[in-house]
Design a protein around this motif. Structure first.
Motif, mmCIF file in Angstrom:
data_model
loop_
_atom_site.group_PDB
_atom_site.id
_atom_site.type_symbol
_atom_site.label_atom_id
_atom_site.label_comp_id
_atom_site.label_asym_id
_atom_site.label_seq_id
_atom_site.Cartn_x
_atom_site.Cartn_y
_atom_site.Cartn_z
ATOM 1 N N GLN A 1 39.619 -12.982 -2.277
ATOM 2 C CA GLN A 1 39.669 -14.423 -2.441
ATOM 3 C C GLN A 1 39.059 -15.104 -1.232
ATOM 4 O OE1 GLN A 1 40.981 -16.374 -5.054
ATOM 5 N NE2 GLN A 1 40.985 -14.471 -6.191
ATOM 6 N N SER A 2 38.098 -16.007 -1.455
ATOM 7 C CA SER A 2 37.562 -16.804 -0.360
ATOM 8 C C SER A 2 38.435 -18.017 -0.084
ATOM 9 C CB SER A 2 36.130 -17.248 -0.674
ATOM 10 O OG SER A 2 36.116 -18.034 -1.858
ATOM 11 N N PHE A 3 39.504 -18.183 -0.860
ATOM 12 C CA PHE A 3 40.487 -19.224 -0.605
ATOM 13 C C PHE A 3 41.811 -18.772 -1.206
ATOM 14 C CE2 PHE A 3 39.065 -20.172 -4.853
ATOM 15 C CZ PHE A 3 40.206 -20.605 -5.506
ATOM 16 N N GLU A 4 42.882 -19.371 -0.713
ATOM 17 C CA GLU A 4 44.213 -19.180 -1.282
ATOM 18 C C GLU A 4 44.995 -20.464 -1.043
ATOM 19 O OE1 GLU A 4 45.958 -17.318 -3.084
ATOM 20 O OE2 GLU A 4 45.263 -15.238 -3.033
ATOM 21 N N TYR A 5 46.167 -20.536 -1.662
ATOM 22 C CA TYR A 5 47.027 -21.700 -1.492
ATOM 23 C C TYR A 5 48.310 -21.316 -0.759
ATOM 24 C CZ TYR A 5 44.144 -24.193 -4.893
ATOM 25 O OH TYR A 5 43.096 -24.803 -5.543
ATOM 26 N N LEU A 6 48.644 -22.088 0.278
ATOM 27 C CA LEU A 6 50.003 -22.065 0.806
ATOM 28 C C LEU A 6 50.847 -22.888 -0.152
ATOM 29 C CD1 LEU A 6 49.742 -22.665 4.671
ATOM 30 C CD2 LEU A 6 50.597 -20.616 3.535
ATOM 31 N N ASP A 7 51.881 -22.285 -0.717
ATOM 32 C CA ASP A 7 52.614 -22.991 -1.764
ATOM 33 C C ASP A 7 54.093 -22.622 -1.793
ATOM 34 O OD1 ASP A 7 52.348 -20.393 -2.661
ATOM 35 O OD2 ASP A 7 51.200 -20.892 -4.462
ATOM 36 N N ILE A 8 54.633 -22.173 -0.655
ATOM 37 C CA ILE A 8 56.019 -21.723 -0.644
ATOM 38 C C ILE A 8 57.011 -22.872 -0.475
ATOM 39 C CG2 ILE A 8 56.252 -21.316 1.857
ATOM 40 C CD1 ILE A 8 57.625 -18.610 1.033
ATOM 41 N N ASN A 9 56.530 -24.030 -0.033
ATOM 42 C CA ASN A 9 57.450 -25.166 0.101
ATOM 43 C C ASN A 9 56.963 -26.322 -0.768
ATOM 44 O OD1 ASN A 9 55.355 -26.259 1.625
ATOM 45 N ND2 ASN A 9 56.393 -25.982 3.580
ATOM 46 N N ASP A 10 57.154 -27.541 -0.345
ATOM 47 C CA ASP A 10 56.815 -28.693 -1.192
ATOM 48 C C ASP A 10 55.376 -29.159 -1.017
ATOM 49 O OD1 ASP A 10 57.655 -30.350 -3.221
ATOM 50 O OD2 ASP A 10 58.368 -31.945 -1.899
ATOM 51 N N VAL A 11 54.564 -28.365 -0.301
ATOM 52 C CA VAL A 11 53.139 -28.648 -0.123
ATOM 53 C C VAL A 11 52.334 -27.538 -0.782
ATOM 54 C CG1 VAL A 11 51.267 -29.005 1.533
ATOM 55 C CG2 VAL A 11 53.590 -29.781 2.083
ATOM 56 N N ARG A 12 51.254 -27.896 -1.446
ATOM 57 C CA ARG A 12 50.301 -26.907 -1.964
ATOM 58 C C ARG A 12 48.972 -27.180 -1.270
ATOM 59 N NH1 ARG A 12 46.777 -25.986 -6.694
ATOM 60 N NH2 ARG A 12 46.953 -23.789 -7.313
ATOM 61 N N ALA A 13 48.637 -26.327 -0.303
ATOM 62 C CA ALA A 13 47.481 -26.559 0.564
ATOM 63 C C ALA A 13 46.456 -25.453 0.373
ATOM 64 C CB ALA A 13 47.925 -26.606 2.023
ATOM 65 N N ARG A 14 45.228 -25.856 0.057
ATOM 66 C CA ARG A 14 44.150 -24.882 -0.118
ATOM 67 C C ARG A 14 43.573 -24.518 1.250
ATOM 68 N NH1 ARG A 14 39.463 -24.124 -4.476
ATOM 69 N NH2 ARG A 14 37.835 -23.211 -3.171
ATOM 70 N N ILE A 15 43.449 -23.210 1.501
ATOM 71 C CA ILE A 15 42.889 -22.688 2.744
ATOM 72 C C ILE A 15 41.608 -21.936 2.414
ATOM 73 C CG2 ILE A 15 43.315 -21.280 4.780
ATOM 74 C CD1 ILE A 15 45.204 -23.672 4.536
ATOM 75 N N ASN A 16 40.477 -22.442 2.879
ATOM 76 C CA ASN A 16 39.174 -21.819 2.643
ATOM 77 C C ASN A 16 38.763 -20.970 3.836
ATOM 78 O OD1 ASN A 16 38.797 -23.219 0.133
ATOM 79 N ND2 ASN A 16 38.204 -25.037 1.288
ATOM 80 N N PHE B 1 41.803 -27.594 3.093
ATOM 81 C CA PHE B 1 42.460 -28.664 2.334
ATOM 82 C C PHE B 1 41.489 -29.387 1.398
ATOM 83 C CE2 PHE B 1 44.838 -29.026 6.592
ATOM 84 C CZ PHE B 1 45.603 -27.911 6.299
ATOM 85 N N ASN B 2 40.442 -28.705 0.980
ATOM 86 C CA ASN B 2 39.437 -29.294 0.107
ATOM 87 C C ASN B 2 38.968 -28.245 -0.892
ATOM 88 O OD1 ASN B 2 36.290 -29.865 -0.448
ATOM 89 N ND2 ASN B 2 37.360 -31.798 -0.099
ATOM 90 N N ASP B 3 38.667 -28.699 -2.109
ATOM 91 C CA ASP B 3 38.080 -27.819 -3.112
ATOM 92 C C ASP B 3 36.586 -28.106 -3.182
ATOM 93 O OD1 ASP B 3 37.238 -26.392 -5.289
ATOM 94 O OD2 ASP B 3 38.883 -27.014 -6.598
ATOM 95 N N PRO B 4 35.755 -27.284 -2.534
ATOM 96 C CA PRO B 4 34.318 -27.585 -2.478
ATOM 97 C C PRO B 4 33.610 -27.427 -3.820
ATOM 98 C CG PRO B 4 34.766 -25.446 -1.502
ATOM 99 C CD PRO B 4 36.101 -26.065 -1.785
ATOM 100 N N THR B 5 34.256 -26.803 -4.808
ATOM 101 C CA THR B 5 33.606 -26.656 -6.109
ATOM 102 C C THR B 5 33.523 -27.976 -6.857
ATOM 103 O OG1 THR B 5 35.690 -26.116 -7.251
ATOM 104 C CG2 THR B 5 34.438 -24.292 -6.261
#
Length: 606
Positions: free
Chosen positions: A24-39, A45-49
């Motif tokens: 994966q060239s990105f994943e999400y931190l999603d264990i708490n109340d934030v869903r943050a994309r890590i590239n 914090f951005n979806d470049p697609t």
């Protein structure tokens, strides 16, 4: 030795195959109340697609507070040549994935590193328990591993952990941190080794700047990143926070002077066209919030409506100050701060006034806001522009000044280090002790129209020697006000959470899976914070608190804003009265540790 070599060969081959098939060239931190994309390239914090923000808070709401963020590091060599790395433009290829390596290897070997590695602390803990059961079985002649862990297979997230680089290709041998169970120097889960992470969930990746960009000379800077978060916690501050931990290594032979490290952040609080931005000097942070009372949807992006949000970027720990042979002071006397390179506020940087020489680190030292347009306060168009913003200098070479729009054209004359600092700097550290007006400087008070806001917070200047390692820590703290009470209400909630996070970090408690800021082994089904009742709050000398114990006894701890523990006692009854008459006025944190349950609340002494 042969067994170890064979295992490593199998591991390397399996990692290469996995990278080509499922990495994966990105994943999400999603264990708490934030869903943050890590590239992988640090355009986070951005979806470049699709060019859309990807820092969702609250999780599953479809609403975001950050459009994108990037690390930047810039400094000068002895001939004033600019070196370093600057923010990426939309998922560009200016940075190489992976560690520094022989230049001829990037075309093929960098692809193996073009991914992120995500793992949960619970996965590691289960592996540790499984392995220890096998060790105990071998010693005692039992079979608990088989009976307690039927069908267990070491997870791929542990097997694939990027502990080692390929030294034959010029890569460092140790890359990602791991616990070496048998102390043989090799990562081998079959021998009990496992990843070391911070938090309850972490994403690791590594990149470098050997490719020139923005007319900035590359200087073999390797960056290892661990983004992490805490889950299964009843602490609203932790549940609303993402942490970023950077390890920056100068692998060149060049000494850089006047170096600044910064975080360039595009804060889009829901709809991006109605935001304000500000800085908090005493909290070592900057933040974004709504500039009006209703956050409307815009361009397909969901707004927060009447329940407005705020987002803070907190600078927890920066690079070391250059050695000067003294313990730089923590003091409210600004002249002493200036004369001795000290700190005016607690926990804005670390190590000040602790009796230890040359262990001080930076907090937030400068903050600049810029827009998408041209002009002296517009979007940076060169490496020099970015370097100037890091130093608190506009694109036209003029210094940030206090008041108005921060530019001399707005009427300000007093040089400053932080734009729109509100009333967060009562000692006037930003203006070197010069009292400036207005006493509370904000965008709303200046009369700015709300709009799209971007900011650069920075730390420095300092010297980056060849081989030096800088360790940097940030926290992103979010808040939403559900009462519909206007923009300031979300800021109040946010600041309470920032105070908690800074106190936890400065207290230096230990993470469950490695050496991290603090422990949050909290049951999700136990009492919540509302079951700790404190009155009066604020208080003058003493207060009472009521808490329903789950066990026969619990430990009560009180910390100040420095993270120092000022009180500890065992409690065995529901109601207790505490006397803090011998302690100064300020903010304190009352914490109850009841078995594996941990509950904290803030109290204020007036």
């Amino acid at each position: 030795m042969k067994t170890r070599i064979n295992y490593l060969l199998v591991l390397i081959m399996s990692c290469a195959t996995l990278t080509q098939i499922s990495a994966q060239s990105f994943e999400y931190l999603d264990i708490n109340d934030v869903r943050a994309r890590i590239n992988v390239n640090d355009f986070i914090f951005n979806d470049p697609t699709n060019g859309l923000p990807s820092y969702e808070y609250p999780k599953n709401s479809g609403k975001n507070t950050v459009f994108a963020a990037n690390l930047m590091v810039l400094g000068l060599d002895l001939s004033s040549q600019l070196y370093g790395m600057v923010p990426q433009i939309n998922n560009s290829t200016d940075l190489y994935a992976g560690p520094i390596m022989n230049p001829s290897e990037y075309a093929t070997s960098a692809q193996i590193w073009d991914r992120v590695w995500k793992i949960n602390c619970s996965t590691i803990q289960t592996f540790k328990d499984w392995y220890q059961a096998g060790v105990d079985d071998a010693a005692n002649g039992t079979s608990t591993q088989l009976s307690n862990f039927p069908g267990y297979v070491i997870p791929q997230s542990i097997l694939d952990w990027p502990a080692h680089g390929d030294v034959s290709k010029g890569q460092a041998f140790i890359i990602a941190p791991f616990f070496d169970y048998d102390s043989d120097g090799f990562y081998n889960p079959a021998s009990g080794d496992y990843p070391l992470i911070k938090g309850d969930q972490a994403i690791f990746f590594v990149y470098n700047n050997e490719r020139p960009l923005w007319s900035i000379a590359p200087n073999k800077m390797e960056v290892r990143v661990m983004a992490y978060a805490y889950g299964n916690t009843l602490d609203s501050a932790l549940n609303s926070t993402t942490f970023l931990s950077y390890e920056i290594i100068n692998r060149s032979t060049i000494t850089l002077n006047n170096v600044y490290i910064g975080l360039d952040t595009d804060l889009d609080i829901g709809g991006s066209s109605d935001d304000f931005i500000g800085s908090d000097v005493a909290r070592s942070s900057f933040y974004g919030y709504n500039g009006d009372s209703f956050d409307a949807d815009a361009n397909g992006i969901l707004g927060y409506g009447n329940n407005l949000a705020a987002q803070s970027i907190v600078f927890l720990n920066g690079p070391f100050l250059d050695n000067d042979g003294i313990d730089n002071p923590l003091t409210p006397i600004i002249q002493d701060v200036l004369d001795s390179n000290g700190s005016a506020y607690p926990c804005t940087g670390m190590g000040f006034g602790d009796g230890i020489v040359d262990n001080e680190t930076f907090g937030l030292e400068n903050f600049m806001q810029y827009d998408n347009f041209g002009g002296p306060q517009g979007f940076p168009s060169s490496g020099v522009d970015f370097y100037n913003y890091l130093r608190g200098v506009w694109k036209d070479g003029s210094q940030l000044v206090y008041g108005g729009n921060g530019h001399f054209s707005g009427g300000g004359t007093v040089p400053a280090n932080y734009i729109y600092s509100g009333n967060s700097d009562p000692l006037f550290y930003s203006t070197s002790g010069v009292t400036a007006t207005p006493l509370s400087w904000s965008e709303s008070g200046t009369g700015n129209p709300p709009g799209d806001r971007k900011g650069i917070g920075s730390m420095g200047p300092y010297t980056l020697q060849p081989g030096a390692v800088n360790r940097i820590d940030f926290a992103l703290v979010s808040a939403v006000d559900y009462t519909g009470s206007g923009p300031q209400a979300s800021l109040t909630i946010m600041n309470e959470r920032v105070d908690s996070i800074r106190s936890y970090f400065c207290n230096g408690l230990v993470s469950n899976c490695a050496s991290g800021p603090f422990t949050t082994a909290i049951k999700t089904h136990t009492q919540n914070q509302s079951n700790m009742v404190i009155a009066p709050n604020p208080f003058t000398n003493q207060f009472s608190f009521s808490y329903e114990l789950e066990n026969e006894s619990a430990t009560l701890l009180i910390f100040n804003l420095l993270g120092e523990q000022i009180m500890s006692q065992t409690i065995t009854q529901k109601t207790t009265t505490l006397n803090l008459s011998q302690h100064p006025n300020g903010v304190y944190f009352v914490t109850i540790v009841d078995g594996i349950n941990r509950v904290s609340k803030k109290v204020i002494k007036n």
